[in-house]
Design a protein around this motif. Structure first.
Motif, PDB file in Angstrom:
ATOM      1  N   LEU A 240      -4.373  13.944  16.948  1.00 15.27           N
ATOM      2  CA  LEU A 240      -4.694  13.640  15.484  1.00 15.27           C
ATOM      3  C   LEU A 240      -5.367  12.254  15.219  1.00 15.27           C
ATOM      4  CD1 LEU A 240      -1.029  15.030  14.588  1.00 15.27           C
ATOM      5  CD2 LEU A 240      -2.491  15.767  14.030  1.00 15.27           C
ATOM      6  N   ASP A 241      -5.121  11.646  16.032  1.00 17.82           N
ATOM      7  CA  ASP A 241      -6.352  10.590  15.519  1.00 17.82           C
ATOM      8  C   ASP A 241      -7.765  10.695  16.225  1.00 17.82           C
ATOM      9  OD1 ASP A 241      -3.942   9.062  14.887  1.00 17.82           O
ATOM     10  OD2 ASP A 241      -3.255   8.259  17.323  1.00 17.82           O
ATOM     11  N   VAL A 242      -7.679  11.260  16.986  1.00 17.14           N
ATOM     12  CA  VAL A 242      -9.158  11.437  17.125  1.00 17.14           C
ATOM     13  C   VAL A 242     -10.210  12.193  16.611  1.00 17.14           C
ATOM     14  CG1 VAL A 242     -11.078  11.899  19.562  1.00 17.14           C
ATOM     15  CG2 VAL A 242      -9.226  10.755  20.055  1.00 17.14           C
ATOM     16  N   GLY A 243      -8.875  13.186  15.979  1.00 12.55           N
ATOM     17  CA  GLY A 243      -9.265  14.036  15.659  1.00 12.55           C
ATOM     18  C   GLY A 243      -9.836  13.804  13.358  1.00 12.55           C
ATOM     19  N   LYS A 244      -9.298  12.882  13.310  1.00 12.45           N
ATOM     20  CA  LYS A 244      -9.322  12.200  11.967  1.00 12.45           C
ATOM     21  C   LYS A 244     -10.907  11.325  12.221  1.00 12.45           C
ATOM     22  CE  LYS A 244      -4.132  11.546  10.656  1.00 12.45           C
ATOM     23  NZ  LYS A 244      -3.724   9.990  11.190  1.00 12.45           N
ATOM     24  N   ILE A 245     -11.265  10.951  13.161  1.00 18.12           N
ATOM     25  CA  ILE A 245     -12.340  10.192  13.148  1.00 18.12           C
ATOM     26  C   ILE A 245     -14.010  11.247  13.408  1.00 18.12           C
ATOM     27  CG2 ILE A 245     -13.307   8.316  14.263  1.00 18.12           C
ATOM     28  CD1 ILE A 245     -10.703   7.038  15.579  1.00 18.12           C
ATOM     29  N   PHE A 246     -14.312  11.940  14.263  1.00 19.07           N
ATOM     30  CA  PHE A 246     -14.543  12.347  14.577  1.00 19.07           C
ATOM     31  C   PHE A 246     -14.958  13.944  14.580  1.00 19.07           C
ATOM     32  CE2 PHE A 246     -13.548   9.628  17.839  1.00 19.07           C
ATOM     33  CZ  PHE A 246     -14.875   8.574  17.644  1.00 19.07           C
ATOM     34  N   PHE A 247     -13.891  14.354  13.972  1.00 15.30           N
ATOM     35  CA  PHE A 247     -13.559  15.946  13.526  1.00 15.30           C
ATOM     36  C   PHE A 247     -12.790  15.858  11.709  1.00 15.30           C
ATOM     37  CE2 PHE A 247     -14.013  16.018  17.573  1.00 15.30           C
ATOM     38  CZ  PHE A 247     -14.602  15.804  18.518  1.00 15.30           C
ATOM     39  N   GLY A 248     -13.090  15.025  10.991  1.00 14.11           N
ATOM     40  CA  GLY A 248     -12.169  15.105   9.835  1.00 14.11           C
ATOM     41  C   GLY A 248     -12.134  16.027   8.387  1.00 14.11           C
ATOM     42  N   GLU A 249     -13.174  17.355   9.277  1.00 13.31           N
ATOM     43  CA  GLU A 249     -13.297  18.581   8.647  1.00 13.31           C
ATOM     44  C   GLU A 249     -12.488  19.837   9.105  1.00 13.31           C
ATOM     45  OE1 GLU A 249     -15.659  19.035  12.198  1.00 13.31           O
ATOM     46  OE2 GLU A 249     -15.962  17.708  10.331  1.00 13.31           O
ATOM     47  N   LYS A 250     -11.841  19.420  10.201  1.00 18.36           N
ATOM     48  CA  LYS A 250     -11.278  20.047  10.818  1.00 18.36           C
ATOM     49  C   LYS A 250      -9.980  20.485  10.923  1.00 18.36           C
ATOM     50  CE  LYS A 250     -14.301  21.181  15.050  1.00 18.36           C
ATOM     51  NZ  LYS A 250     -13.874  21.224  16.361  1.00 18.36           N
ATOM     52  N   ASP A 251      -8.738  21.786  10.510  1.00 17.54           N
ATOM     53  CA  ASP A 251      -7.109  21.435   9.869  1.00 17.54           C
ATOM     54  C   ASP A 251      -7.050  21.912  11.781  1.00 17.54           C
ATOM     55  OD1 ASP A 251      -7.902  20.992   7.449  1.00 17.54           O
ATOM     56  OD2 ASP A 251      -8.019  23.448   7.566  1.00 17.54           O
ATOM     57  N   VAL A 252      -7.391  22.305  12.174  1.00 15.33           N
ATOM     58  CA  VAL A 252      -6.950  21.884  13.673  1.00 15.33           C
ATOM     59  C   VAL A 252      -7.338  21.705  15.151  1.00 15.33           C
ATOM     60  CG1 VAL A 252      -5.799  23.994  15.326  1.00 15.33           C
ATOM     61  CG2 VAL A 252      -5.841  24.661  12.994  1.00 15.33           C
ATOM     62  N   ILE A 253      -7.142  20.853  15.285  1.00 17.11           N
ATOM     63  CA  ILE A 253      -8.084  19.959  16.311  1.00 17.11           C
ATOM     64  C   ILE A 253      -6.585  20.352  18.330  1.00 17.11           C
ATOM     65  CG2 ILE A 253      -7.949  17.805  17.170  1.00 17.11           C
ATOM     66  CD1 ILE A 253      -7.308  17.601  14.198  1.00 17.11           C
ATOM     67  N   ALA A 254      -7.585  20.337  18.786  1.00 12.51           N
ATOM     68  CA  ALA A 254      -7.241  20.336  20.497  1.00 12.51           C
ATOM     69  C   ALA A 254      -7.510  19.791  21.113  1.00 12.51           C
ATOM     70  CB  ALA A 254      -7.971  22.212  20.728  1.00 12.51           C
ATOM     71  N   TYR A 255      -6.820  19.151  21.917  1.00 12.37           N
ATOM     72  CA  TYR A 255      -7.070  18.481  23.053  1.00 12.37           C
ATOM     73  C   TYR A 255      -7.967  18.361  23.883  1.00 12.37           C
ATOM     74  CZ  TYR A 255      -6.743  14.521  26.393  1.00 12.37           C
ATOM     75  OH  TYR A 255      -6.524  13.628  27.732  1.00 12.37           O
ATOM     76  N   SER A 256      -8.498  19.751  24.363  1.00 15.42           N
ATOM     77  CA  SER A 256      -9.121  20.076  25.114  1.00 15.42           C
ATOM     78  C   SER A 256     -10.750  19.835  24.679  1.00 15.42           C
ATOM     79  CB  SER A 256      -9.127  21.728  25.499  1.00 15.42           C
ATOM     80  OG  SER A 256      -8.873  22.452  24.731  1.00 15.42           O
ATOM     81  N   SER A 257     -10.897  20.126  23.136  1.00 18.20           N
ATOM     82  CA  SER A 257     -11.787  20.046  22.576  1.00 18.20           C
ATOM     83  C   SER A 257     -12.444  18.802  21.700  1.00 18.20           C
ATOM     84  CB  SER A 257     -11.878  20.920  21.606  1.00 18.20           C
ATOM     85  OG  SER A 257     -11.096  20.918  20.772  1.00 18.20           O
ATOM     86  N   LEU A 258     -11.920  17.331  22.577  1.00 17.34           N
ATOM     87  CA  LEU A 258     -12.365  16.263  21.690  1.00 17.34           C
ATOM     88  C   LEU A 258     -13.734  15.671  22.414  1.00 17.34           C
ATOM     89  CD1 LEU A 258      -8.438  14.468  21.592  1.00 17.34           C
ATOM     90  CD2 LEU A 258      -9.660  15.659  19.502  1.00 17.34           C
ATOM     91  N   GLY A 259     -13.995  15.940  23.797  1.00 15.39           N
ATOM     92  CA  GLY A 259     -15.206  15.717  24.181  1.00 15.39           C
ATOM     93  C   GLY A 259     -15.077  14.356  24.771  1.00 15.39           C
ATOM     94  N   ILE A 260     -16.459  13.533  24.061  1.00 14.08           N
ATOM     95  CA  ILE A 260     -16.566  12.081  24.580  1.00 14.08           C
ATOM     96  C   ILE A 260     -15.441  11.061  23.312  1.00 14.08           C
ATOM     97  CG2 ILE A 260     -18.426  12.105  22.727  1.00 14.08           C
ATOM     98  CD1 ILE A 260     -20.158  10.214  25.129  1.00 14.08           C
ATOM     99  N   GLY A 261     -15.502  11.969  22.462  1.00 13.17           N
ATOM    100  CA  GLY A 261     -14.126  11.515  21.642  1.00 13.17           C
ATOM    101  C   GLY A 261     -12.727  10.300  22.188  1.00 13.17           C
ATOM    102  N   ARG A 262     -12.460  11.404  23.072  1.00 12.28           N
ATOM    103  CA  ARG A 262     -11.498  10.938  23.764  1.00 12.28           C
ATOM    104  C   ARG A 262     -11.741   9.739  24.411  1.00 12.28           C
ATOM    105  NH1 ARG A 262      -9.392  16.101  27.002  1.00 12.28           N
ATOM    106  NH2 ARG A 262     -11.077  14.964  27.736  1.00 12.28           N
ATOM    107  N   LEU A 263     -13.217   9.581  25.247  1.00  8.47           N
ATOM    108  CA  LEU A 263     -13.353   8.488  25.549  1.00  8.47           C
ATOM    109  C   LEU A 263     -13.640   7.301  24.705  1.00  8.47           C
ATOM    110  CD1 LEU A 263     -15.511   9.725  28.120  1.00  8.47           C
ATOM    111  CD2 LEU A 263     -13.568   9.202  28.385  1.00  8.47           C
ATOM    112  N   ILE A 264     -13.923   7.588  23.027  1.00  6.71           N
ATOM    113  CA  ILE A 264     -14.553   6.092  22.595  1.00  6.71           C
ATOM    114  C   ILE A 264     -13.192   5.789  22.016  1.00  6.71           C
ATOM    115  CG2 ILE A 264     -16.102   5.765  20.459  1.00  6.71           C
ATOM    116  CD1 ILE A 264     -18.265   7.859  21.850  1.00  6.71           C
ATOM    117  N   TYR A 265     -12.293   7.297  21.501  1.00  3.26           N
ATOM    118  CA  TYR A 265     -10.820   6.045  21.324  1.00  3.26           C
ATOM    119  C   TYR A 265     -10.397   4.890  22.180  1.00  3.26           C
ATOM    120  CZ  TYR A 265      -6.198   7.048  19.353  1.00  3.26           C
ATOM    121  OH  TYR A 265      -5.034   6.128  18.488  1.00  3.26           O
TER     122      TYR A 265
END
Length: 362
Positions: A240-265
């Motif tokens: 949820l948090d990473v999605g707000k930062i890097f994928f704001g246009e997405k309604d549905v966010i999967a943890y497995s699709s966060l990619g490098i954003g998960r590391l930066i967070y």
């Protein structure tokens, strides 16, 4: 534990079936629900019955019954009538209310257990012992989904989600804060992430939340054991948090699709500032004009393809090359070189992350 409204509805249903008037009183003599239009309680009669050893008693034309929870007296049920039929109906009504207590208690206990499980408040031995008592399967595939609403959730939004799942006992719907509804979804054999994604969109569509940009659903990885449910919850929360930062246009966010954003967070802010300073020196990506930022984004979207990027931007290829050369002079990074492009992309994501963290501090 049971609301007075539920007790009232139960008595009215029993009256409709049996044509018998009922009243439920607590151990202090307070009426909680009744179908009587004019029933006056003699406090002394109630007290005498409470203190007696009898489970039922006929008092002045009324049948009194004790309703217990684990041998602890909870309610007094009163039925109007002094014949055998009224006694039998009263016993059945008392049994029905007894079952209500058990059902509500089990539901409450399950909800409490799931909340503590999600928040990692249970020892490993307690997880399996309590799960066994509550008849919750320990070794099934589950994933945690979090529906975050724009404003504080109300009772109706929680009930809407519950009704969407049709009251399936294998799925748990609960909450641990003001804005989120948590779904612990049990998955059948063969169901996977594509099914979770489809289910997430279906929830938003069915509840009419897909038009709201502030409403998101995130889900963690699929786990195979009950003890791992808390990990899936933490992953969904991070998504949820990473999605707000890097994928704001997405309604549905999967943890497995966060990619490098998960590391930066997970990087500390001082380290981020140091990295940006090393890459841009005294500059910042915020200093670039809109034209440059649009060019950079489109160049990345097209996998560093100059021809395709210039076509989509409706500019001549040489114009794009000129912009990239200009950017190279100001930053020392040539976006046509893969290594420089990666560095620049990460730097942009780090800046976005720092900005988001700044908003949380205020």
């Amino acid at each position: 534990m049971i609301s007075n409204q539920v007790l009232q509805n139960t008595l009215e249903g029993l009256k409709e079936i049996s044509r018998t008037e009922f009243c439920i009183i607590d151990t202090e003599g307070k009426v909680l629900a009744t179908t009587f239009s004019d029933f006056s309680i003699q406090q002394g009669d109630i007290q005498a019955f409470v203190e007696s050893q009898a489970d039922s008693q006929l008092v002045k034309g009324f049948q009194y019954f004790k309703v217990c929870d684990d041998y602890q007296l909870e309610y007094i049920l009163v039925a109007h009538g002094d014949d055998e039929d009224t006694y039998m109906i009263g016993k059945l009504a008392a049994f029905q209310i007894q079952n209500l207590i058990v059902a509500y208690k089990e539901r409450f206990d399950k909800d409490s257990f799931i909340k503590n499980l999600l928040l990692d408040n249970l020892l490993l031995v307690d997880i399996y012992n309590r799960a066994k008592k509550l008849h919750i399967d320990a070794d099934v595939r589950r994933a945690v989904m979090i529906l975050e609403l724009q404003q504080e959730k109300d009772h109706s939004s929680m009930e809407s989600v519950k009704s969407f799942f049709g009251g399936k006992s294998k799925d748990f719907i609960t909450a641990v804060d003001e804005k989120s509804i948590i779904i612990v979804k049990e998955l059948e054999e063969g169901e996977g992430y594509a099914d979770l994604d489809k289910l997430s969109h279906a929830i938003l569509d069915t509840l009419g939340l897909n038009q709201n940009e502030e409403t998101h659903i995130a889900y963690g990885t699929i786990v195979n054991e009950l003890k791992e449910v808390s990990r899936s919850y933490k992953e969904a929360r991070m998504a949820l948090d990473v999605g707000k930062i890097f994928f704001g246009e997405k309604d549905v966010i999967a943890y497995s699709s966060l990619g490098i954003g998960r590391l930066i967070y997970q990087l500390p802010i001082p380290l981020c500032k140091m990295f940006i300073k090393e890459i841009f020196e005294n500059k910042s990506p915020d200093d670039f004009d809109e034209e440059t930022l649009v060019t950079i984004d489109k160049f990345f979207e097209n996998s560093l393809n100059v021809s395709e990027t210039s076509r989509q931007l409706y500019i001549h290829r040489n114009t794009l090359v000129y912009r990239l050369d200009k950017l190279q002079k100001s930053t020392g990074l040539d976006l046509r070189v893969f290594e420089d492009a990666i560095t620049f992309k990460i730097a942009l994501m780090v800046v976005r992350y720092m900005k988001y963290m700044e908003t949380l501090e205020y």
